[in-house]
Design a protein around this motif. Structure first.
Motif, PDB file in Angstrom:
ATOM      1  N   GLN A   1       2.562  27.094  18.927  1.00  0.00           N
ATOM      2  CA  GLN A   1       1.445  28.336  18.751  1.00  0.00           C
ATOM      3  C   GLN A   1       0.735  28.403  20.015  1.00  0.00           C
ATOM      4  O   GLN A   1       0.215  27.372  20.391  1.00  0.00           O
ATOM      5  CB  GLN A   1       0.826  28.539  17.364  1.00  0.00           C
ATOM      6  CG  GLN A   1       1.779  28.378  16.210  1.00  0.00           C
ATOM      7  CD  GLN A   1       0.866  28.147  15.107  1.00  0.00           C
ATOM      8  OE1 GLN A   1      -0.193  27.498  15.126  1.00  0.00           O
ATOM      9  NE2 GLN A   1       1.557  28.261  13.623  1.00  0.00           N
ATOM     10  N   ALA A   2       0.335  29.586  20.506  1.00  0.00           N
ATOM     11  CA  ALA A   2      -0.380  29.839  21.513  1.00  0.00           C
ATOM     12  C   ALA A   2      -1.977  29.389  21.082  1.00  0.00           C
ATOM     13  O   ALA A   2      -2.155  29.527  19.824  1.00  0.00           O
ATOM     14  CB  ALA A   2      -0.551  31.424  21.972  1.00  0.00           C
ATOM     15  N   GLY A   3      -2.581  28.696  22.063  1.00  0.00           N
ATOM     16  CA  GLY A   3      -3.932  28.446  21.697  1.00  0.00           C
ATOM     17  C   GLY A   3      -4.019  27.059  21.002  1.00  0.00           C
ATOM     18  O   GLY A   3      -4.871  26.818  19.974  1.00  0.00           O
ATOM     19  N   THR A   4      -3.139  26.249  20.834  1.00  0.00           N
ATOM     20  CA  THR A   4      -3.076  24.888  20.091  1.00  0.00           C
ATOM     21  C   THR A   4      -3.131  23.738  21.158  1.00  0.00           C
ATOM     22  O   THR A   4      -2.558  23.955  22.290  1.00  0.00           O
ATOM     23  CB  THR A   4      -2.128  24.813  18.977  1.00  0.00           C
ATOM     24  OG1 THR A   4      -0.842  24.958  19.727  1.00  0.00           O
ATOM     25  CG2 THR A   4      -2.039  26.099  18.204  1.00  0.00           C
ATOM     26  N   ALA A   5      -3.531  22.566  20.649  1.00  0.00           N
ATOM     27  CA  ALA A   5      -3.352  21.283  21.316  1.00  0.00           C
ATOM     28  C   ALA A   5      -3.101  20.172  20.399  1.00  0.00           C
ATOM     29  O   ALA A   5      -2.878  20.782  19.025  1.00  0.00           O
ATOM     30  CB  ALA A   5      -4.564  21.210  22.079  1.00  0.00           C
ATOM     31  N   LEU A   6      -2.880  19.137  20.802  1.00  0.00           N
ATOM     32  CA  LEU A   6      -2.606  18.073  20.025  1.00  0.00           C
ATOM     33  C   LEU A   6      -3.551  17.756  18.844  1.00  0.00           C
ATOM     34  O   LEU A   6      -4.825  17.768  18.780  1.00  0.00           O
ATOM     35  CB  LEU A   6      -2.328  16.640  20.587  1.00  0.00           C
ATOM     36  CG  LEU A   6      -1.234  16.400  21.499  1.00  0.00           C
ATOM     37  CD1 LEU A   6      -1.323  14.923  22.277  1.00  0.00           C
ATOM     38  CD2 LEU A   6       0.071  16.700  20.618  1.00  0.00           C
ATOM     39  N   ILE A   7      -2.892  17.533  17.554  1.00  0.00           N
ATOM     40  CA  ILE A   7      -3.828  17.587  16.415  1.00  0.00           C
ATOM     41  C   ILE A   7      -3.300  15.961  15.908  1.00  0.00           C
ATOM     42  O   ILE A   7      -2.320  15.767  15.607  1.00  0.00           O
ATOM     43  CB  ILE A   7      -3.465  18.310  15.240  1.00  0.00           C
ATOM     44  CG1 ILE A   7      -3.610  19.820  15.685  1.00  0.00           C
ATOM     45  CG2 ILE A   7      -4.520  18.348  13.830  1.00  0.00           C
ATOM     46  CD1 ILE A   7      -5.219  19.924  16.329  1.00  0.00           C
ATOM     47  N   PHE A   8      -4.492  15.142  15.751  1.00  0.00           N
ATOM     48  CA  PHE A   8      -4.240  13.653  15.276  1.00  0.00           C
ATOM     49  C   PHE A   8      -4.290  13.563  13.802  1.00  0.00           C
ATOM     50  O   PHE A   8      -4.811  14.062  13.048  1.00  0.00           O
ATOM     51  CB  PHE A   8      -5.352  12.751  15.813  1.00  0.00           C
ATOM     52  CG  PHE A   8      -4.961  12.339  17.409  1.00  0.00           C
ATOM     53  CD1 PHE A   8      -5.467  13.576  18.464  1.00  0.00           C
ATOM     54  CD2 PHE A   8      -4.714  11.308  18.012  1.00  0.00           C
ATOM     55  CE1 PHE A   8      -5.059  13.266  19.449  1.00  0.00           C
ATOM     56  CE2 PHE A   8      -4.202  11.109  19.220  1.00  0.00           C
ATOM     57  CZ  PHE A   8      -4.659  12.148  20.320  1.00  0.00           C
ATOM     58  N   GLY A   9      -3.196  12.512  13.184  1.00  0.00           N
ATOM     59  CA  GLY A   9      -3.414  12.065  12.047  1.00  0.00           C
ATOM     60  C   GLY A   9      -4.258  11.140  11.956  1.00  0.00           C
ATOM     61  O   GLY A   9      -4.959  10.642  12.897  1.00  0.00           O
ATOM     62  N   LYS A  10      -4.188  10.600  10.748  1.00  0.00           N
ATOM     63  CA  LYS A  10      -5.356   9.627  10.308  1.00  0.00           C
ATOM     64  C   LYS A  10      -5.483   8.214  10.892  1.00  0.00           C
ATOM     65  O   LYS A  10      -6.399   7.601  11.081  1.00  0.00           O
ATOM     66  CB  LYS A  10      -5.462   9.462   8.630  1.00  0.00           C
ATOM     67  CG  LYS A  10      -5.912  10.741   8.046  1.00  0.00           C
ATOM     68  CD  LYS A  10      -6.030  10.375   6.424  1.00  0.00           C
ATOM     69  CE  LYS A  10      -6.748  11.665   5.625  1.00  0.00           C
ATOM     70  NZ  LYS A  10      -5.947  12.620   5.824  1.00  0.00           N
ATOM     71  N   GLY A  11      -4.420   7.886  11.181  1.00  0.00           N
ATOM     72  CA  GLY A  11      -4.261   6.421  11.797  1.00  0.00           C
ATOM     73  C   GLY A  11      -3.967   5.225  10.910  1.00  0.00           C
ATOM     74  O   GLY A  11      -4.327   5.245   9.889  1.00  0.00           O
TER      75      GLY A  11
END
Lengths: 116, 113
Positions: free
Chosen positions: B96-106
């Protein structure tokens, strides 16, 4: 050179101070990012610069002010921070937003910030 | 908000074992997935990535598997070594436009010799 360099590595500041975090990359990347990471938590996106223009601001408080002077440099200006802003601030870069051939982010080692 | 999560916060293995770290994601619009390793005092380090048009990708001692049907991602590390001890994050990028990497909890991987 595949490094993202962040300075300083550590920073202690009072709530009335003004300070700046700096980030530099010489990989020719056109997208640069600021993430905030609290202890034992994942990095959280703050800002994205694409071709030196701010493209994403994840509703970050105005006491954090990003700046991208040129394609190699990214700054984060800090003013009137709160103790809860203490965290590791990570800078990252990628080849280019929307570049479907190479989207991975390269991270610096971060600035560990403590607000007293 | 966070769209990617991990099943287990910690994983302990013996040196030489194979390790499997799992991750579930919720956004069916995600088309790019990536694994990072973060050692204490360092920034996240790229391990391997995969696009949604693939279900498996191999690197040196690592394999990433993607199951889009159940929105599940896993990282397999062969012959785990003490130097593999770190926190492992999966991340995704919604298409989607305007998004970047989103991290999980680890997941914290501990390797004992």
């Amino acid at each position: 050179d595949t490094e993202v360099t962040q300075t300083p590595k550590h920073l202690v500041m009072g709530m009335t101070n003004k300070k700046s975090l700096k980030c530099e990359q010489h990989m020719g990347h056109r997208a640069m990012y600021w993430y905030k990471q609290k202890a034992k938590k994942p990095p959280e996106l703050m800002f994205v610069y694409s071709y030196e223009k701010l493209s994403i601001n994840e509703s970050v408080p105005s006491r954090f002010s990003p700046e991208c002077p040129n394609s190699s440099l990214l700054n984060l200006h800090l003013h009137a921070l709160q103790p809860e802003d203490s965290a590791l601030y990570l800078c990252a870069s990628s080849q280019g937003p929307g570049d479907t051939t190479n989207e991975k982010l390269f991270f610096g080692s971060g600035t560990q910030l403590s607000v007293l | 908000g966070e769209s990617v999560g991990l099943h287990l916060p910690t994983l302990s293995v013996q040196e030489g074992d194979n390790s499997i770290i799992n991750c579930a994601y919720s956004n069916s619009a995600s088309d790019y997935f990536i694994w990072y390793k973060q050692e204490s005092g360092k920034g996240p380090q790229f391990i391997i990535d995969i696009r949604s048009n693939m279900d498996k990708r191999q690197g040196q001692r690592v394999t990433v598997l993607l199951n889009k049907t159940v929105k599940h991602l896993s990282l397999q590390i062969a012959a785990t070594q003490p130097g593999d001890s770190a926190v492992y994050f999966c991340a995704d990028r919604p298409n989607q436009a305007g998004t970047a990497l989103i991290f999980g909890k680890g997941t914290t991987l501990s390797v004992s010799s």
